[in-house]
Motif scaffolding. Structure first.
Motif, PDB file in Angstrom:
ATOM      1  N   GLY A   1      31.287  61.368 -50.907  1.00  0.00           N
ATOM      2  CA  GLY A   1      30.548  60.906 -52.075  1.00  0.00           C
ATOM      3  C   GLY A   1      29.896  59.568 -51.848  1.00  0.00           C
ATOM      4  N   ASN A   2      30.362  58.864 -50.826  1.00  0.00           N
ATOM      5  CA  ASN A   2      29.744  57.593 -50.456  1.00  0.00           C
ATOM      6  C   ASN A   2      28.615  57.899 -49.485  1.00  0.00           C
ATOM      7  N   GLU A   3      27.372  57.726 -49.944  1.00  0.00           N
ATOM      8  CA  GLU A   3      26.213  58.098 -49.123  1.00  0.00           C
ATOM      9  C   GLU A   3      26.160  57.317 -47.826  1.00  0.00           C
ATOM     10  N   VAL A   4      26.581  56.050 -47.847  1.00  0.00           N
ATOM     11  CA  VAL A   4      26.524  55.228 -46.632  1.00  0.00           C
ATOM     12  C   VAL A   4      27.470  55.785 -45.583  1.00  0.00           C
ATOM     13  N   GLU A   5      28.727  56.084 -46.005  1.00  0.00           N
ATOM     14  CA  GLU A   5      29.694  56.611 -45.043  1.00  0.00           C
ATOM     15  C   GLU A   5      29.336  58.044 -44.624  1.00  0.00           C
ATOM     16  N   GLU A   6      28.746  58.822 -45.533  1.00  0.00           N
ATOM     17  CA  GLU A   6      28.326  60.179 -45.160  1.00  0.00           C
ATOM     18  C   GLU A   6      27.257  60.139 -44.090  1.00  0.00           C
ATOM     19  N   LYS A   7      26.363  59.155 -44.178  1.00  0.00           N
ATOM     20  CA  LYS A   7      25.326  59.050 -43.151  1.00  0.00           C
ATOM     21  C   LYS A   7      25.888  58.544 -41.830  1.00  0.00           C
ATOM     22  N   LEU A   8      27.005  57.712 -41.913  1.00  0.00           N
ATOM     23  CA  LEU A   8      27.562  57.149 -40.690  1.00  0.00           C
ATOM     24  C   LEU A   8      28.141  58.229 -39.775  1.00  0.00           C
ATOM     25  N   ILE A   9      28.691  59.299 -40.347  1.00  0.00           N
ATOM     26  CA  ILE A   9      29.308  60.318 -39.488  1.00  0.00           C
ATOM     27  C   ILE A   9      28.266  61.014 -38.612  1.00  0.00           C
ATOM     28  N   PHE A  10      26.969  60.923 -39.003  1.00  0.00           N
ATOM     29  CA  PHE A  10      25.895  61.498 -38.184  1.00  0.00           C
ATOM     30  C   PHE A  10      25.169  60.438 -37.361  1.00  0.00           C
ATOM     31  N   SER A  11      25.692  59.186 -37.383  1.00  0.00           N
ATOM     32  CA  SER A  11      25.006  58.115 -36.663  1.00  0.00           C
ATOM     33  C   SER A  11      25.120  58.274 -35.157  1.00  0.00           C
ATOM     34  N   VAL A  12      26.206  58.925 -34.689  1.00  0.00           N
ATOM     35  CA  VAL A  12      26.364  59.170 -33.257  1.00  0.00           C
ATOM     36  C   VAL A  12      26.077  60.657 -33.020  1.00  0.00           C
ATOM     37  N   PRO A  13      24.939  61.007 -32.410  1.00  0.00           N
ATOM     38  CA  PRO A  13      24.593  62.427 -32.272  1.00  0.00           C
ATOM     39  C   PRO A  13      25.626  63.220 -31.467  1.00  0.00           C
ATOM     40  N   ASP A  14      26.176  62.596 -30.367  1.00  0.00           N
ATOM     41  CA  ASP A  14      27.141  63.292 -29.517  1.00  0.00           C
ATOM     42  C   ASP A  14      28.494  62.610 -29.689  1.00  0.00           C
ATOM     43  N   PHE A  15      29.187  62.968 -30.813  1.00  0.00           N
ATOM     44  CA  PHE A  15      30.463  62.297 -31.074  1.00  0.00           C
ATOM     45  C   PHE A  15      31.531  62.745 -30.079  1.00  0.00           C
ATOM     46  N   ILE A  16      31.416  63.955 -29.519  1.00  0.00           N
ATOM     47  CA  ILE A  16      32.409  64.404 -28.546  1.00  0.00           C
ATOM     48  C   ILE A  16      32.266  63.627 -27.246  1.00  0.00           C
ATOM     49  N   GLY A  17      31.044  63.517 -26.754  1.00  0.00           N
ATOM     50  CA  GLY A  17      30.840  62.734 -25.536  1.00  0.00           C
ATOM     51  C   GLY A  17      31.202  61.273 -25.744  1.00  0.00           C
ATOM     52  N   PHE A  18      30.887  60.758 -26.927  1.00  0.00           N
ATOM     53  CA  PHE A  18      31.217  59.350 -27.229  1.00  0.00           C
ATOM     54  C   PHE A  18      32.727  59.155 -27.189  1.00  0.00           C
ATOM     55  N   ALA A  19      33.504  60.035 -27.829  1.00  0.00           N
ATOM     56  CA  ALA A  19      34.961  59.882 -27.865  1.00  0.00           C
ATOM     57  C   ALA A  19      35.551  60.062 -26.473  1.00  0.00           C
ATOM     58  N   CYS A  20      35.052  61.030 -25.691  1.00  0.00           N
ATOM     59  CA  CYS A  20      35.590  61.235 -24.352  1.00  0.00           C
ATOM     60  C   CYS A  20      35.309  60.043 -23.444  1.00  0.00           C
ATOM     61  N   ARG A  21      34.138  59.464 -23.570  1.00  0.00           N
ATOM     62  CA  ARG A  21      33.818  58.306 -22.747  1.00  0.00           C
ATOM     63  C   ARG A  21      34.700  57.107 -23.121  1.00  0.00           C
ATOM     64  N   GLN A  22      34.912  56.874 -24.430  1.00  0.00           N
ATOM     65  CA  GLN A  22      35.748  55.743 -24.865  1.00  0.00           C
ATOM     66  C   GLN A  22      37.199  55.925 -24.418  1.00  0.00           C
ATOM     67  N   VAL A  23      37.735  57.117 -24.631  1.00  0.00           N
ATOM     68  CA  VAL A  23      39.119  57.369 -24.238  1.00  0.00           C
ATOM     69  C   VAL A  23      39.269  57.299 -22.726  1.00  0.00           C
ATOM     70  N   GLY A  24      38.304  57.880 -21.976  1.00  0.00           N
ATOM     71  CA  GLY A  24      38.388  57.880 -20.522  1.00  0.00           C
ATOM     72  C   GLY A  24      38.349  56.462 -19.956  1.00  0.00           C
ATOM     73  N   SER A  25      37.492  55.602 -20.518  1.00  0.00           N
ATOM     74  CA  SER A  25      37.409  54.227 -20.008  1.00  0.00           C
ATOM     75  C   SER A  25      38.706  53.480 -20.224  1.00  0.00           C
ATOM     76  N   ARG A  26      39.359  53.678 -21.375  1.00  0.00           N
ATOM     77  CA  ARG A  26      40.630  52.987 -21.647  1.00  0.00           C
ATOM     78  C   ARG A  26      41.724  53.491 -20.706  1.00  0.00           C
ATOM     79  N   ILE A  27      41.774  54.811 -20.481  1.00  0.00           N
ATOM     80  CA  ILE A  27      42.811  55.360 -19.596  1.00  0.00           C
ATOM     81  C   ILE A  27      42.575  54.887 -18.178  1.00  0.00           C
ATOM     82  N   ARG A  28      41.343  54.920 -17.674  1.00  0.00           N
ATOM     83  CA  ARG A  28      41.084  54.478 -16.303  1.00  0.00           C
ATOM     84  C   ARG A  28      41.448  53.004 -16.121  1.00  0.00           C
TER      85      ARG A  28
END
Length: 864
Positions: free
Chosen positions: A569-596
């Motif tokens: 219902g919050n338009e700002v937060e609803e738009k934020l979930i689409f701010s990163v087009p490739d959220f899967i690649g983004f999450a894998c890259r962030q997690v992979g960098s921390r683990i390495r």
């Protein structure tokens, strides 16, 4: 003697006097003695015999023949001779077409010709050879004439030559022959014709052409039924078969109503045959270039015909768009009309209204409508003329465009929508990738991608069918549960988010936001294209490579849970979930960098002992108190990661991988051999125990078997004693019973025989009694019937006699009775016997006999 010439009957010879060079004719029968100065010139030859019906031609005929004088010949002349007495050839005469003399003395077969026989409906055509009187008519050389049959041309003459025999032309019903004049002439009907002029002869029968008439062709008539017609064109000025003057180039129509059969006159050309156009009720057509009452084609004009009617198309007329059915409009149907020119609209059921060129308006049903020629029916986008109301269900819609303003809008159901005259369906185009995504339920990618299962329930038949999508229908998408779809309105540059399970409906100026996500293991960019954002909870798997501080390279397969944490219902937060087009690649890259980063600070042994804890601390981090956090949240797109799981760890280096594999195999072998030996000892122990139990059981079984065998022998002895005693007793009893049965059977047999004989005798007696009674009854019935028959016959005879007496009458019977005696009395009277001699008898017959006797007696006395 060779000086003697024997001239037989019907023969002739030519004798040449060599001293005077004069040839004389000798006709037999005779014998001619040749003088010393004479010789036989020709002959002997047969006299020329011309049978009836034949003729011959004599060339150079003799004019005056005198014996002993030179013959006077008509050189170059020909004399025709018909049937006559046999005649010879005079010296110098030649029989035309005969064979040479001396070769065949009977060579007249080619010279005697048949007279031309002209049959009925034939004519012999003659040509004059010279100027003069020929057949009693003054003719010039070359003149032609003909004699019509039936005849035999027996007045053959040399002044005329037969050029041929002409057969008559037969003119049948509905036929004509086309004639052409070879020179100026007058036809048999008295009409003058110029050289080269053509005309038709239509009179049924035979027609014999004149000498200067030429038959061009046989012209059949066109048979016209009431529903058939002809288009005729005049090739030059003429009068048609209907006696109407026509100018060159003029075209007109001839129908079966005017004439049953039509033969085109000279100067007419049949262009084509046409059928009558028939319009049934409810049909209409528009005829272009109609012909008015005067037969003038009005080019550019049109005429409307409405059924029920039938008509012929005149030359130059065409039916525009063919025969059409009237528009039958239902309550939910309409047609859109456009005026071609200014006119007054007087459509049925409406007041007259002035229409201008280009005006558009709509006519709604229910009604029947035939459009006038001043307007056109506007076609729809699908090629149809009739507009139907479009039924729209729940969440169904269409795109409609206003032709005046250009505005496009979506009409949603549930309702039935009928387009107005200024509206039309609008087709919404989609990018090719969006079309494919919708066909697959919301995402496309390789078949082994796990997340494609999210979209199977959202596959719509509108997109997945073989037929192309109806682009005028509103685009709908069923968002899967716990997903979000972003719709972008490019005119206003704003977007909206639709959360599943819900229906995402695109407006005319909206499009889906396509996400290009990473997929596969290890992750590959743009491997999955979708319009759905999976909100979770879900899990992501990936394979990453790490290197420890002692340079051991490892490949880790891990999985971690994820979800989006935001305020719906919050338009700002609803738009934020689409701010990163490739959220899967983004999450894998962030997690992979921390683990390495975390693994690079420890050695392999430490990582091997504490890998799970090490990875969790590296990903989630610790708080101020040193406690590990439970989740990792990305503020950029509100993605939260929880619960990391290590699925497998394997070295990247093959040598290290082989060493670890060998150590693992040795540990497995040691454990396996320990288990095998323990199992062997336990199996041996159990085997010995089983053998002891088996031996003990075998001994017990033998004891029980011996006891059972002793009981068996006792029972066998008892059975043998019983068997021997019972056998003798049974035989004695059987013999006694046998004798008893035989004696009783003999007694029963005698008794039955006696009873049978009694029955037979009693039956014979009864049969004899019944036969006698039947015969007696039959005889009585026969006597009764015979008596009745005779009684009835007597009554019938009595009635017959009484009826005959009554019918004849007493007086008639009396007259019949006395008729014979009275006649005899009259006979005796006529013989002169007195009546006294007759009255002594008892009856007329006796009297007659008496009279006969008297007559006989008197006759005898007289003789004596």
């Amino acid at each position: 003697m060779h000086n003697l010439v024997d001239v037989g009957p019907l023969q002739f010879v030519h004798i040449l006097d060599m001293s005077t060079n004069i040839t004389r004719l000798e006709v037999g029968p005779k014998k001619v003695v040749l003088q010393y100065n004479e010789k036989l010139s020709v002959g002997p030859l047969n006299l020329i015999i011309v049978p009836p019906g034949k003729y011959c031609c004599i060339k150079n005929p003799v004019k005056n023949y005198e014996v002993g004088k030179q013959c006077e010949l008509k050189h170059g002349d020909v004399d025709v001779r018909f049937n006559q007495e046999p005649f010879p050839l005079y010296p110098g005469e030649i029989l035309e077409d005969a064979e040479r003399y001396g070769i065949d003395q009977f060579g007249y077969s080619n010279a005697i010709k048949k007279l031309p026989v002209v049959k009925a409906n034939q004519a012999v055509r003659l040509c004059s050879r010279v100027d003069g009187m020929v057949d009693g008519v003054a003719r010039k050389a070359g003149d032609l004439w003909q004699l019509e049959g039936p005849l035999t041309y027996n007045h053959y003459q040399t002044d005329a030559e037969i050029t041929g025999v002409v057969d008559a032309q037969v003119i049948g019903i509905n036929q004509a022959i086309r004639m052409r004049a070879k020179q100026d002439l007058t036809t048999k009907s008295g009409v003058k014709k110029s050289a080269g002029e053509e005309w038709l002869e239509k009179k049924v029968g035979s027609y014999l052409p004149g000498v200067y008439e030429e038959v061009v062709d046989l012209v059949p008539a066109y048979t016209l039924k009431p529903e058939e017609g002809l288009h005729i064109k005049a090739t030059h000025n003429c009068v048609d078969a209907l006696k109407k003057k026509r100018s060159a180039g003029e075209m007109w129509l001839v129908t079966g109503e005017q004439i049953n059969s039509y033969i085109p006159e000279i100067g007419e050309e049949v262009m084509k045959a046409v059928q009558k156009t028939v319009l049934r009720k409810g049909q209409f057509c528009v005829v272009s270039n109609p012909v008015d009452r005067d037969g003038v084609c009005q080019l550019g004009k049109e005429k409307l015909w409405k059924g029920v009617v039938s008509f012929f198309l005149h030359p130059g007329e065409t039916i525009k768009h063919g025969i059409q059915e009237q528009f039958i409009l239902g309550p939910d149907q309409s047609i859109v009309l456009r005026a071609n020119c200014e006119f007054t609209d007087k459509s049925a059921g409406e007041k007259p209204k002035e229409r201008k060129c280009g005006d558009r308006w709509m006519i709604r049903g229910p009604r029947c409508y035939i459009p006038p020629i001043e307007l056109d029916v506007v076609e729809q986008g699908d090629g149809q003329l009739v507009r139907k109301a479009i039924p729209l269900g729940e969440n169904e819609g269409i795109y409609v465009r206003n032709l005046q303003s250009g505005e496009v809008k979506a009409i949603m159901g549930p309702q039935s929508y009928l387009l107005t005259e200024h509206e039309q369906l609008w087709q919404k185009e989609l990018p090719e990738v969006v079309e494919k995504i919708l066909q697959n339920g919301g995402g496309i990618g390789e078949g082994d991608i796990r997340k494609l299962a999210y979209f199977e329930s959202s596959i719509d038949s509108e997109f997945s069918g073989n037929e192309p999508r109806n682009k005028t229908r509103v685009i709908r998408y069923r968002c899967p549960h716990n997903t979000a779809v972003q719709v972008y309105k490019y005119q206003e540059k704003v977007g909206r988010v639709v959360f599943g399970p819900d229906m995402a409906i695109l407006g005319p100026h909206e499009d889906f936001n396509v996400l290009s996500l990473s997929a596969g293991k290890p992750k590959k960019e743009n491997a999955l294209q979708t319009i759905c954002l999976m909100l979770g909870p879900d899990y992501i798997t990936d394979i990453i490579e790490v290197e420890t501080s002692d340079h051991a390279r490892l490949r880790i397969r891990l999985a971690f849970n994820n979800f989006f944490e935001f305020e719906q219902g919050n338009e700002v937060e609803e738009k934020l979930i689409f701010s990163v087009p490739d959220f899967i690649g983004f999450a894998c890259r962030q997690v992979g960098s921390r683990i390495r980063g975390a693994v690079s600070r420890v050695k392999f042994d430490e990582f091997h002992r504490h890998s799970m804890k090490l990875l969790q601390v590296a990903v989630f981090g610790t708080d101020d108190k040193g406690q590990m956090k439970s989740k990792l949240k990305f503020e950029a797109n509100k993605l939260v990661i929880t619960n990391i799981d290590i699925q497998s760890v394997e070295p990247v280096d093959q040598t290290m991988k082989d060493s670890l594999l060998k150590s693992v195999q040795m540990a497995i072998e040691i454990a396996t051999s320990s288990v095998e030996r323990t199992a062997g000892h336990e199996a041996a122990r159990k085997e010995q125990e089983a053998k002891g139990h088996l031996e003990r059981q075998r001994l017990v079984n033998q004891k029980e078997a011996e006891k059972a065998r002793s009981i068996l022998y006792e029972l066998r002895a008892q059975t043998s004693a019983v068997e021997s005693t019972g056998q003798a007793k049974a035989e004695a009893q059987a013999q006694a019973e046998k004798l008893l049965i035989e004696g009783q059977s003999s007694i029963d047999e005698a008794t039955l025989k006696q009873e049978a004989e009694n029955i037979i005798h009693s039956t014979d007696l009864e049969i004899q009694t019944m036969l006698r009674e039947a015969e007696l009854s039959y005889q009585q019935q026969q006597d009764t019937l015979e008596l009745d028959t005779k009684k009835r016959m007597a009554e019938i005879e009595v009635e017959k006699f009484a009826s005959m007496v009554d019918s004849i009458g007493i007086e008639t019977i009396t007259k019949i009775a006395i008729a014979g005696p009275a006649s005899k009395v009259n006979l005796l009277k006529s013989l002169g016997i007195k009546s006294t001699l007759i009255t002594d008898g008892n009856s007329p017959i006796n009297l007659f006999q008496t009279s006969e006797g008297l007559v006989a007696g008197n006759t005898g006395k007289g003789k004596k």
